[in-house]
Design a protein around this motif. Structure first.
Motif, PDB file in Angstrom:
ATOM      1  N   PRO A 168       0.805  -1.234   0.000  1.00 51.12           N
ATOM      2  CA  PRO A 168       0.000   0.000   0.000  1.00 51.12           C
ATOM      3  C   PRO A 168       0.828   1.270   0.000  1.00 51.12           C
ATOM      4  O   PRO A 168       0.462   2.261  -0.634  1.00 51.12           O
ATOM      5  N   ASP A 169       1.986   1.246   0.692  1.00 50.42           N
ATOM      6  CA  ASP A 169       2.776   2.479   0.779  1.00 50.42           C
ATOM      7  C   ASP A 169       3.488   2.809  -0.533  1.00 50.42           C
ATOM      8  O   ASP A 169       4.035   3.900  -0.689  1.00 50.42           O
ATOM      9  N   SER A 170       3.475   1.871  -1.501  1.00 54.42           N
ATOM     10  CA  SER A 170       4.092   2.121  -2.804  1.00 54.42           C
ATOM     11  C   SER A 170       3.074   2.299  -3.916  1.00 54.42           C
ATOM     12  O   SER A 170       3.441   2.671  -5.037  1.00 54.42           O
ATOM     13  N   ALA A 171       1.817   2.032  -3.625  1.00 55.59           N
ATOM     14  CA  ALA A 171       0.797   1.962  -4.678  1.00 55.59           C
ATOM     15  C   ALA A 171       0.669   3.261  -5.454  1.00 55.59           C
ATOM     16  O   ALA A 171       0.418   3.248  -6.662  1.00 55.59           O
ATOM     17  N   LYS A 172       0.807   4.388  -4.796  1.00 55.16           N
ATOM     18  CA  LYS A 172       0.577   5.680  -5.460  1.00 55.16           C
ATOM     19  C   LYS A 172       1.839   6.272  -6.074  1.00 55.16           C
ATOM     20  O   LYS A 172       1.815   7.404  -6.580  1.00 55.16           O
ATOM     21  N   THR A 173       2.942   5.535  -6.051  1.00 53.67           N
ATOM     22  CA  THR A 173       4.166   6.015  -6.693  1.00 53.67           C
ATOM     23  C   THR A 173       3.890   6.346  -8.152  1.00 53.67           C
ATOM     24  O   THR A 173       3.312   5.543  -8.886  1.00 53.67           O
ATOM     25  N   SER A 174       4.293   7.535  -8.583  1.00 58.16           N
ATOM     26  CA  SER A 174       4.024   7.987  -9.950  1.00 58.16           C
ATOM     27  C   SER A 174       5.181   7.638 -10.871  1.00 58.16           C
ATOM     28  O   SER A 174       6.341   7.961 -10.585  1.00 58.16           O
ATOM     29  N   VAL A 175       4.860   6.995 -11.984  1.00 56.81           N
ATOM     30  CA  VAL A 175       5.853   6.607 -12.984  1.00 56.81           C
ATOM     31  C   VAL A 175       5.607   7.409 -14.254  1.00 56.81           C
ATOM     32  O   VAL A 175       4.477   7.483 -14.745  1.00 56.81           O
ATOM     33  N   THR A 176       6.661   8.018 -14.797  1.00 54.70           N
ATOM     34  CA  THR A 176       6.520   8.851 -16.004  1.00 54.70           C
ATOM     35  C   THR A 176       7.447   8.416 -17.136  1.00 54.70           C
ATOM     36  O   THR A 176       7.588   9.121 -18.136  1.00 54.70           O
ATOM     37  N   GLY A 177       8.096   7.265 -16.996  1.00 53.11           N
ATOM     38  CA  GLY A 177       8.972   6.771 -18.049  1.00 53.11           C
ATOM     39  C   GLY A 177       9.427   5.369 -17.738  1.00 53.11           C
ATOM     40  O   GLY A 177       9.172   4.843 -16.649  1.00 53.11           O
ATOM     41  N   VAL A 178      10.106   4.750 -18.683  1.00 54.50           N
ATOM     42  CA  VAL A 178      10.580   3.379 -18.492  1.00 54.50           C
ATOM     43  C   VAL A 178      11.890   3.217 -19.245  1.00 54.50           C
ATOM     44  O   VAL A 178      12.059   3.758 -20.334  1.00 54.50           O
ATOM     45  N   SER A 179      12.842   2.502 -18.655  1.00 49.53           N
ATOM     46  CA  SER A 179      14.149   2.350 -19.282  1.00 49.53           C
ATOM     47  C   SER A 179      14.731   0.980 -18.987  1.00 49.53           C
ATOM     48  O   SER A 179      14.565   0.434 -17.892  1.00 49.53           O
ATOM     49  N   LEU A 180      15.441   0.443 -19.999  1.00 50.01           N
ATOM     50  CA  LEU A 180      16.185  -0.810 -19.861  1.00 50.01           C
ATOM     51  C   LEU A 180      17.652  -0.572 -19.520  1.00 50.01           C
ATOM     52  O   LEU A 180      18.386  -1.519 -19.272  1.00 50.01           O
ATOM     53  N   ASN A 181      18.072   0.674 -19.504  1.00 52.95           N
ATOM     54  CA  ASN A 181      19.482   1.005 -19.378  1.00 52.95           C
ATOM     55  C   ASN A 181      19.661   2.017 -18.264  1.00 52.95           C
ATOM     56  O   ASN A 181      19.108   3.117 -18.321  1.00 52.95           O
ATOM     57  N   SER A 182      20.445   1.672 -17.267  1.00 52.54           N
ATOM     58  CA  SER A 182      20.612   2.566 -16.116  1.00 52.54           C
ATOM     59  C   SER A 182      21.208   3.906 -16.524  1.00 52.54           C
ATOM     60  O   SER A 182      20.982   4.918 -15.859  1.00 52.54           O
ATOM     61  N   ARG A 183      21.967   3.930 -17.633  1.00 50.38           N
ATOM     62  CA  ARG A 183      22.602   5.171 -18.057  1.00 50.38           C
ATOM     63  C   ARG A 183      21.643   6.101 -18.790  1.00 50.38           C
ATOM     64  O   ARG A 183      21.997   7.237 -19.098  1.00 50.38           O
ATOM     65  N   THR A 184      20.452   5.629 -19.086  1.00 54.96           N
ATOM     66  CA  THR A 184      19.476   6.485 -19.755  1.00 54.96           C
ATOM     67  C   THR A 184      18.233   6.703 -18.887  1.00 54.96           C
ATOM     68  O   THR A 184      17.241   7.242 -19.360  1.00 54.96           O
ATOM     69  N   VAL A 185      18.314   6.289 -17.638  1.00 51.01           N
ATOM     70  CA  VAL A 185      17.194   6.501 -16.719  1.00 51.01           C
ATOM     71  C   VAL A 185      17.001   7.991 -16.478  1.00 51.01           C
ATOM     72  O   VAL A 185      17.963   8.740 -16.299  1.00 51.01           O
ATOM     73  N   GLU A 186      15.740   8.410 -16.460  1.00 50.56           N
ATOM     74  CA  GLU A 186      15.391   9.779 -16.104  1.00 50.56           C
ATOM     75  C   GLU A 186      14.521   9.768 -14.855  1.00 50.56           C
ATOM     76  O   GLU A 186      13.889   8.745 -14.543  1.00 50.56           O
ATOM     77  N   PRO A 187      14.492  10.874 -14.102  1.00 55.79           N
ATOM     78  CA  PRO A 187      13.673  10.912 -12.889  1.00 55.79           C
ATOM     79  C   PRO A 187      12.225  10.521 -13.180  1.00 55.79           C
ATOM     80  O   PRO A 187      11.628  11.004 -14.147  1.00 55.79           O
TER      81      PRO A 187
END
Length: 545
Positions: A46-65
């Motif tokens: 429950p404490d993670s359910a509302k976490t907002s996701v605005t992108g997806v990445s397969l590469n740690s070097r291209t991860v954005e906030p």
């Protein structure tokens, strides 16, 4: 670049970094982790359910906030090894498998972890969900997907040129570059990873593009790069020997390609039925199919008729069974480019274009007279000097036949090699084809990768020499390396009446040798060699993007 490099880029934790910022839309409506988990059939605390996701990445070097980082297993490393870097870059959650979870100190991790049994299969659906790449409630670009062994790149460029002639605003996702409006983004794979594909589709929609064409390789289908993408029209060019290092047999290669022609991936299709595989595909496809033939006497819905050479290119007619006729011209040489232009025309027609409007655009703009980088790209007129991507037996044979001049005394001089660590069985075959169809055969290096370059050349040479001896051919066979020296040798041997074909690498600008990328562009080397002999360089007639 060859599709063989696609296989090497399956994420092994951290594939090579690229500038992914150019792939993403400027605004992404957030999706809750609860919604993401529900789509996977799992539950988050429950404490993670509302976490907002605005992108997806397969590469740690291209991860954005705001990203969901996908920690997938790879050939050498597991993506879980790079979770700390992803967190530092702003990832708000991680998706991985049981092996990945065991690598993570979950109690010490500051972000939630989702665990699924098959994370690779989840990538496409998650990217589609997060980027809303093809929402049902909004206008989205009309999407064209082209597959087959040869002709994919040229056909996608032809589709885009015809769409522009019709007043449309198309994008492109392909081997050479990615066009999403504005500046081109260089492409590293024939088809990008599914995270990037869905981000690109959302970016195109955001920028107001109303159509897009995409090359769909067998690697893309095998490695889930077009999962959850729905094409309005899928197109099939041909199927010839290639990529058997991945697929093992022609039947398995075909079965992989055929996945595109199902209700889950495409709405309708145009299939060229000039080989046994095209005919089989037309019979087995699970979606409505329009058939096309560029070979006289073949039974098809549309047939190419009255093909006649004009300059380097051809005029031809497309005739439907009901008598409907379209007049088409392509300025690119070769009967295969007639087939590519015919396929592009019918794919646009099947997307809903009006035939009369289509004919008017073909007449007024001549959209299929353009320069496709590294695809029958004309560098000089005298000698006629062409750079082409032909890197398998069928493509090499077609290219050599296409450039053969009818001028008395004209010779064909070809420079080519074979790729290392890939489908070794085609090497002597390609050597034999060159011996039969060229007057001067210069065998050099392609991309040796980690294999010994001399060994590769010897296998190609063996095929060429065996054909020359057994068939009593008169061609001259030369071994020359490195490749830039081979190109200079070809130009030194040429007269203005001859034709030079530099085959195999096309638009590529790097040559991989023992893990090192060496700068090498066949077009640059050919222009320099021609200029040194005071031959005139042709103007590059690329269609504006």
């Amino acid at each position: 670049m060859s599709e063989q490099n696609d296989a090497a880029s399956i994420p092994s934790g951290n594939p090579p970094a690229t500038d992914k910022a150019g792939f993403r839309p400027a605004v992404v409506e957030s999706v809750s982790l609860e919604t993401i988990a529900a789509s996977l059939g799992i539950v988050v605390p429950p404490d993670s359910a509302k976490t907002s996701v605005t992108g997806v990445s397969l590469n740690s070097r291209t991860v954005e906030p705001g990203d969901l980082y996908l920690a997938l297993p790879g050939a050498a490393r597991h993506g879980a090894d790079f979770v700390p870097q992803a967190v530092s870059a702003g990832a708000v959650a991680v998706l991985t498998d049981e092996d990945g979870a065991r690598k993570l100190a979950l109690d010490d991790l500051s972000i939630p972890v989702l665990i699924v049994s098959s994370p690779r299969a989840a990538v496409g659906p998650l990217a589609a969900l997060i980027y809303r790449s093809q929402p049902h409630d909004e206008a989205v670009p009309t999407l064209f997907g082209v597959t087959g062994t040869n002709g994919k790149t040229t056909t996608t460029y032809f589709i885009n040129a015809l769409l522009r002639a019709l007043g449309r605003n198309p994008g492109l996702i392909g081997t050479i570059e990615i066009l999403a409006g504005g500046e081109a983004i260089p492409s590293l794979l024939t088809t990008p990873e599914s995270t990037d594909v869905h981000a690109l589709l959302a970016l195109m929609r955001e920028r107001g593009l109303d159509a897009a064409s995409m090359e769909v390789s067998s690697h893309a289908l095998s490695f889930h790069r077009v999962d959850s993408v729905t094409f309005d029209v899928a197109g099939f060019t041909n199927l010839t020997q290639d990529h058997l290092d991945l697929h093992g047999s022609m039947d398995e290669y075909f079965r992989t390609k055929a996945k595109l022609f199902s209700t889950s991936r495409a709405r309708r299709a145009v299939v060229t039925v000039d080989d046994e595989w095209g005919r089989l595909l037309a019979e087995e496809a699970g979606i409505p199919v329009t058939t096309l033939s560029a070979v006289p006497g073949t039974d098809a819905d549309w047939t190419v008729e009255s093909a006649k050479q004009r300059g380097l290119g051809n005029d031809f007619e497309l005739r439907h069974r009901d008598g409907t006729l379209l007049r088409v011209h392509t300025g690119l040489p070769g009967d295969f480019n007639v087939a590519n232009a015919a396929l592009a025309t019918l794919m646009v027609l099947d997307s809903g274009a009006d035939p009369q409007t289509l004919q008017a655009a073909l007449d007024e703009y001549d959209p299929f007279t353009l320069s496709v980088p590294g695809r029958m790209q004309l560098i000089s007129d005298a000698p006629a000097s062409v750079v082409d991507f032909a890197h398998n037996p069928d493509a090499l044979a077609r290219a050599l036949k296409a450039v053969r001049s009818q001028e008395p005394g004209s010779r064909v001089i070809v420079v080519f090699g074979a790729t290392g660590q890939r489908d070794q069985g085609k090497r002597p075959t390609m050597g034999a084809i060159a011996a039969r169809l060229a007057d001067v055969v210069i065998i050099s290096d392609d991309d040796p990768h980690d294999e010994d370059a001399a060994t590769i050349r010897s296998e190609v040479l063996a095929g060429a020499k065996a054909a020359r001896e057994s068939e009593q051919l008169t061609c001259e066979i030369v071994e020359a390396y490195p490749r830039e020296l081979a190109i200079r040798r070809a130009v030194e041997l040429a007269t203005e009446r001859d034709t030079i074909l530099i085959a195999g690498r096309g638009h590529e600008v790097w040559q991989e040798v023992k893990g090192v990328n060496l700068a090498l562009d066949d077009r640059v080397e050919l222009r320099a060699a021609l200029t040194a002999r005071r031959f005139r360089i042709s103007t590059d007639k690329r269609i504006e993007s």
